[in-house]
Design a protein around this motif. Structure first.
Motif, short mmCIF file in Angstrom:
data_model
loop_
_atom_site.label_atom_id
_atom_site.label_comp_id
_atom_site.label_asym_id
_atom_site.label_seq_id
_atom_site.Cartn_x
_atom_site.Cartn_y
_atom_site.Cartn_z
N MET A 33 0.86 -1.37 0.07
CA MET A 33 -0.06 0.33 0.18
C MET A 33 0.99 1.35 0.02
SD MET A 33 -0.72 2.08 3.07
CE MET A 33 -1.13 1.13 4.23
N CYS A 34 2.13 1.33 0.72
CA CYS A 34 3.07 2.41 0.66
C CYS A 34 3.79 2.27 -0.47
CB CYS A 34 3.74 2.14 1.91
SG CYS A 34 3.77 3.77 2.99
N VAL B 210 -2.98 -4.19 -8.13
CA VAL B 210 -3.34 -3.13 -8.84
C VAL B 210 -4.34 -3.85 -10.34
CG1 VAL B 210 -2.37 -1.87 -10.89
CG2 VAL B 210 -1.31 -1.82 -8.97
N GLY C 225 5.07 3.16 -4.13
CA GLY C 225 4.72 4.08 -5.23
C GLY C 225 5.16 3.21 -6.42
N LEU D 200 2.64 6.17 -8.92
CA LEU D 200 1.13 6.06 -8.42
C LEU D 200 1.16 5.37 -6.98
CD1 LEU D 200 -0.19 4.15 -11.43
CD2 LEU D 200 -0.99 6.46 -10.90
N HIS D 201 0.29 6.15 -6.25
CA HIS D 201 -0.16 5.37 -4.84
C HIS D 201 -1.62 4.98 -4.77
CE1 HIS D 201 3.50 6.05 -2.46
NE2 HIS D 201 3.71 7.09 -3.37
N VAL D 202 -1.97 3.85 -4.52
CA VAL D 202 -3.37 3.45 -4.35
C VAL D 202 -4.24 4.15 -5.49
CG1 VAL D 202 -3.15 2.63 -2.06
CG2 VAL D 202 -3.72 4.92 -2.66
N GLY D 203 -3.77 4.14 -6.95
CA GLY D 203 -4.74 4.44 -7.95
C GLY D 203 -4.72 6.13 -8.33
N PHE D 204 -3.73 6.72 -7.51
CA PHE D 204 -3.68 8.26 -7.97
C PHE D 204 -2.29 8.48 -8.11
CE2 PHE D 204 -7.52 7.61 -5.31
CZ PHE D 204 -8.24 8.69 -5.64
#
Lengths: 101, 373
Positions: free
Chosen positions: A1-2, A83, A4, A48-52
């Motif tokens: 999750m962390c 992802v 990138g 990208l981080h969690v879709g952003f």
């Protein structure tokens, strides 16, 4: 999750700060609203981080980040699986999230 | 991989290590890396073994999974076990033990717990299941908090009423301050976090040199980045300077990401205090939803026990997170506590110091012990 994950922008979609991005070998729709001020174009790389997309990076940094991630082994493959399993494909339509433009 | 070779060039690494050794002299110096990603690089590449023995790296509280206290996991399980709820979480949080098991075990007992990659996925589930209540378990520093904020703005804009957020977002500056205030540890400087700083920038760290007289260098994730940042810290110490510097300027800007900071401010406010595993209660160290977002706040919508649960006696995650002990110094490390059956959070997340050391670091240690014989 962390983690990138770097992705290459393939296409800017017309609405809602969305872009098609090639990430971990698959094309996904991701939100680029938070880096909209940087004038993102096809061929640019984003982190990208969690879709952003949280930052615009250059190709060198993208390659470094990918190589580092691949060395993480299981943690990276879990993230890539995450992802790939993510159902978010845009399709939410307007309204504009980050306002102003 | 031209670029990668450049950042893993052994000759460049040797030159940096020689410079570090020279500048460190005979002083015993301790630098803390705040970010779990850095801890991972340090163990993965055996950096602690190429540094001179008197330059020590200590691992900080920069793994957001590791710092969630057991009571909050129990709260999450209570919400997840509410009839009609679909509880969504990042995969990392699924195996974090609370006082009464973890989310995977709650799922086995019948709770509808689903793992998601993005908070937008959780919102999607809510749109697809209007008859159910969908809760997102939000964790992470400022790297993931803007994504939760944008998702909440979207939920509000689209009038999605069957979606809420159980917010456990934490902020990076207060734990650094707590560690500087702690009498347990004497530090000579910090490696500033990489990804979090892309959002918050370098300015929030200025109090470290200004109020505590310690240098801080924001660092990238390559082995040479870590070594270069250590050399920059030593340069400061030797030149009598003390400031915030940016080794990772190819990604991190001094002002951070202004748009991300703006959405954080729009959606969240600081909690008066929040409990951190190992660090205890730290004031203004976590985020909650602003009152305007009350309809989407799971803590207001559900019965949350909010009970403080002490860590298991055998577990020393708290001391690991504060950098007081190294992972292998914990009594249960590698015996009762392994990545397959973690007792403490630091063994759960791949960025936790214990898991990183278990998976990579101990091999380097065994090799270097063998070589020194």
């Amino acid at each position: 999750m962390c983690l990138g994950i770097p992705g290459e922008v393939v296409e800017i979609l017309d609405h809602d700060h969305l872009a098609r991005v090639e990430v971990a070998g698959v094309r996904r729709t991701v939100n680029i609203g938070l880096v909209a001020d940087e004038g993102v174009h096809p061929g640019d790389w984003v982190l990208l981080h969690v879709g952003f997309a949280m930052a615009v990076i250059d190709e060198e940094e993208a390659q470094l980040a990918l190589a580092s991630l691949q060395m993480m082994g299981q943690a990276y493959s879990d993230e890539v699986d995450a992802v790939r399993s993510s159902p978010v494909e845009g399709g939410f339509g307007p309204p504009n999230l980050v306002g102003g433009d | 991989m031209r670029f990668v070779d450049e950042y893993r060039d052994p000759a460049a690494a040797r030159a940096l290590v020689a410079r570090i050794t020279d500048m460190a002299g005979d002083d015993h110096l301790k630098f803390m890396e705040v970010c779990g990603g850095h801890t991972h690089t340090i163990y993965r590449h055996g950096i602690e073994h190429v540094l001179p023995a008197n330059v020590e790296l200590v691992h900080g509280p920069g793994c957001p999974v590791c710092v969630i206290p057991m009571g909050r996991v129990d709260d999450a399980i209570a919400v997840a076990s509410t009839p009609g709820v679909i509880f969504t979480s990042f995969g990392d949080m699924m195996r974090v033990p609370g006082g009464d098991g973890n989310l995977l075990e709650a799922k086995a007992r019948g709770a509808d717990v689903r793992f998601v990659y993005s908070p937008l996925d959780a919102l999607r589930i809510a749109l697809d299941h209007p008859e159910r209540e969908v809760v997102f378990f939000a964790v992470g520093f400022e790297t993931t908090a803007p994504s939760t904020a944008l998702t909440l703005l979207r939920a509000r804009a689209q009038g999605v009423t069957n979606f809420s957020v159980f917010c456990n977002h934490v902020t990076i500056v207060p734990p650094i301050k707590a560690i500087l205030d702690s009498p347990d540890l004497r530090l000579d400087g910090f490696l500033g976090p990489g990804h979090v700083s892309t959002v918050v920038g370098n300015r929030p760290y200025r109090f470290v040199p200004e109020q505590y007289g310690k240098p801080l260098v924001t660092a990238g994730f390559e082995p040479l980045d870590i070594l270069a940042a250590i050399a920059m810290l030593l340069d400061q110490l030797r030149q009598g300077r003390c400031e915030v510097e940016n080794q990772y300027s190819r990604v991190v800007r001094d002002e951070g990401n202004p748009r991300a900071l703006a959405v954080l401010a729009e959606v969240f406010e600081l909690r008066p205090h929040f409990e951190w595993r190992g660090l205890g209660f730290i004031s203004q160290s976590a985020l909650r939803l602003r009152p305007e977002f009350a309809p989407w706040d799971a803590e207001l919508r559900y019965e949350v026990p909010g009970v403080r649960v002490a860590d298991p006696k055998a577990c020393q995650c708290g001391e690991v997170l504060k950098g007081v002990i190294k992972p292998w110094e914990c009594k249960v490390f590698g015996t009762a506590c392994t990545p397959a059956t973690p007792i403490g959070t630091c063994m759960v997340s791949s960025e936790g110091a214990c898991a990183a050391y278990y998976n990579f670091g101990r091999l380097h240690r065994e090799v270097s012990v063998a070589l020194s014989r």
